[in-house]
Design a protein around this motif. Structure first.
Motif, PDB file in Angstrom:
ATOM      1  N   ALA A 112       0.837  -1.206   0.000  1.00  0.00           N
ATOM      2  CA  ALA A 112       0.000   0.000   0.000  1.00  0.00           C
ATOM      3  C   ALA A 112       0.868   1.251   0.000  1.00  0.00           C
ATOM      4  CB  ALA A 112      -0.921  -0.006   1.223  1.00  0.00           C
ATOM      5  N   GLN A 113       1.934   1.247   0.790  1.00  0.00           N
ATOM      6  CA  GLN A 113       2.820   2.409   0.880  1.00  0.00           C
ATOM      7  C   GLN A 113       3.583   2.633  -0.422  1.00  0.00           C
ATOM      8  OE1 GLN A 113       2.544   4.149   3.562  1.00  0.00           O
ATOM      9  NE2 GLN A 113       4.207   5.645   3.458  1.00  0.00           N
ATOM     10  N   LEU A 114       4.041   1.547  -1.035  1.00  0.00           N
ATOM     11  CA  LEU A 114       4.759   1.662  -2.314  1.00  0.00           C
ATOM     12  C   LEU A 114       3.866   2.285  -3.389  1.00  0.00           C
ATOM     13  CD1 LEU A 114       6.618  -1.771  -2.414  1.00  0.00           C
ATOM     14  CD2 LEU A 114       7.731   0.465  -2.530  1.00  0.00           C
ATOM     15  N   LYS A 115       2.632   1.806  -3.483  1.00  0.00           N
ATOM     16  CA  LYS A 115       1.697   2.352  -4.481  1.00  0.00           C
ATOM     17  C   LYS A 115       1.418   3.827  -4.217  1.00  0.00           C
ATOM     18  CE  LYS A 115      -1.104  -1.316  -4.061  1.00  0.00           C
ATOM     19  NZ  LYS A 115      -2.263  -2.225  -4.230  1.00  0.00           N
ATOM     20  N   MET A 116       1.308   4.186  -2.947  1.00  0.00           N
ATOM     21  CA  MET A 116       1.067   5.586  -2.593  1.00  0.00           C
ATOM     22  C   MET A 116       2.230   6.459  -3.046  1.00  0.00           C
ATOM     23  SD  MET A 116       0.853   7.405   1.114  1.00  0.00           S
ATOM     24  CE  MET A 116       2.632   7.631   1.067  1.00  0.00           C
ATOM     25  N   TYR A 117       3.452   6.009  -2.798  1.00  0.00           N
ATOM     26  CA  TYR A 117       4.627   6.792  -3.197  1.00  0.00           C
ATOM     27  C   TYR A 117       4.678   6.977  -4.713  1.00  0.00           C
ATOM     28  CZ  TYR A 117       6.952   6.706   1.408  1.00  0.00           C
ATOM     29  OH  TYR A 117       7.286   6.905   2.720  1.00  0.00           O
TER      30      TYR A 117
END
Length: 294
Positions: free
Chosen positions: A18-23
């Motif tokens: 989720a964090q990777l996609k957000m970045y």
């Protein structure tokens, strides 16, 4: 693998994904390049490196928030390296994690640019993380750059290419993989211990643990290229042999490769004990990486 470890890995992968996609969405413009970056990010993967970083940070008392950005930065470097590894000029692979490789899904130029974008984004994410001090940002960007570059992963890839169709010694093979595979795994351990404010002595032991872990991971990769299930691994079996690469089973035989791996498992567990963090999930992670099937 215990139920506790399975749950831990699932939970951490979900958070990291989720964090990777957000970045990627926050730091790139919607369109073809973002689509290509997200394609490889969303292809999944074990997320071994960021999970090791988070687990090490926790073992030394750091909050997850403090370690998450650098963990994602590390996975961006790993993902970019896979995109470029798969290119026709490199390993020329059609499948990655059971899906068409980035250059097969898009095209070669787009895949190169997607890899470039993830590489540069990795430093930006650390540089702008509010949970880190300026000193921590400089240390982490410097160490990640060293681990990724000409004296680290890229240098190891070059050594690996030059060793194709040649006979190498065990010492030469281990030197290749200390760089090609080991440097990013080593960084995951060092970075986690660093953000957890470990002592100098503990950081030294964890560095030794990270180096052993890199070799464990690579030897198991080589073993799986001989004995694994293509559907589980997500790529064809025997690709190393087809590319005339030097491997541990080729040099030591399958049983010899397994014995060599066990030596490094013992070394990693000993270092963990010396650092005083052997009663943590890190001990289970060493065993998991040694016996994984993909």
């Amino acid at each position: 693998m215990t139920v506790q470890l399975t749950d831990y890995l699932t939970e951490k992968r979900k958070m990291i994904n989720a964090q990777l996609k957000m970045y990627v969405r926050d730091y790139s413009t919607p369109g073809r390049i973002q689509d290509a970056m997200l394609y490889s990010i969303e292809a999944g993967g074990k997320r071994v490196r960021p999970i090791l970083l988070l687990a090490t940070a926790k073992a030394f008392g750091a909050s997850e928030e403090k370690a998450l950005a650098v963990a994602c930065s590390l996975e961006m470097i790993h993902t970019y390296s896979l995109i470029h590894d798969d290119l026709p000029a490199m390993d020329d692979d059609d499948l990655r994690r059971g899906m068409p490789t980035n250059h097969r899904k898009f095209d070669e130029a787009t895949a190169i640019l997607a890899g470039d974008a993830l590489l540069t984004l990795s430093s930006l994410v650390i540089a702008e993380d509010s949970h880190l001090t300026d000193q921590e940002r400089v240390f982490l960007i410097r160490e990640l750059s060293k681990a990724s570059g000409a004296k680290g992963m890229v240098g190891g890839q070059m050594q690996d290419m030059l060793s194709e169709n040649t006979e190498v010694s065990l010492e030469q093979l281990e030197n290749i993989h200390r760089n090609k595979t080991g440097q990013l795994l080593r960084f995951s351990i060092i970075a986690g211990a660093y953000v957890g404010n470990s002592t100098e002595e503990s950081l030294e032991e964890m560095t030794r643990m990270g180096e052993a872990l890199g070799l464990i991971f690579q030897i198991q990769d080589d073993i799986l290229d001989v004995t694994g299930d293509a559907e589980v691994i997500g790529k064809p079996i025997g690709s190393d042999e087809g590319n005339a690469k030097s491997t541990y089973p080729k040099l030591l035989g399958l049983e010899g490769a397994k014995r060599q791996k066990e030596r490094y498992v013992q070394e990693a567990q000993d270092a963990l004990r010396n650092a005083g963090v052997d009663q943590t999930i890190l001990s289970e992670l060493i065993d998991y990486l040694s016996s994984r099937d993909h």
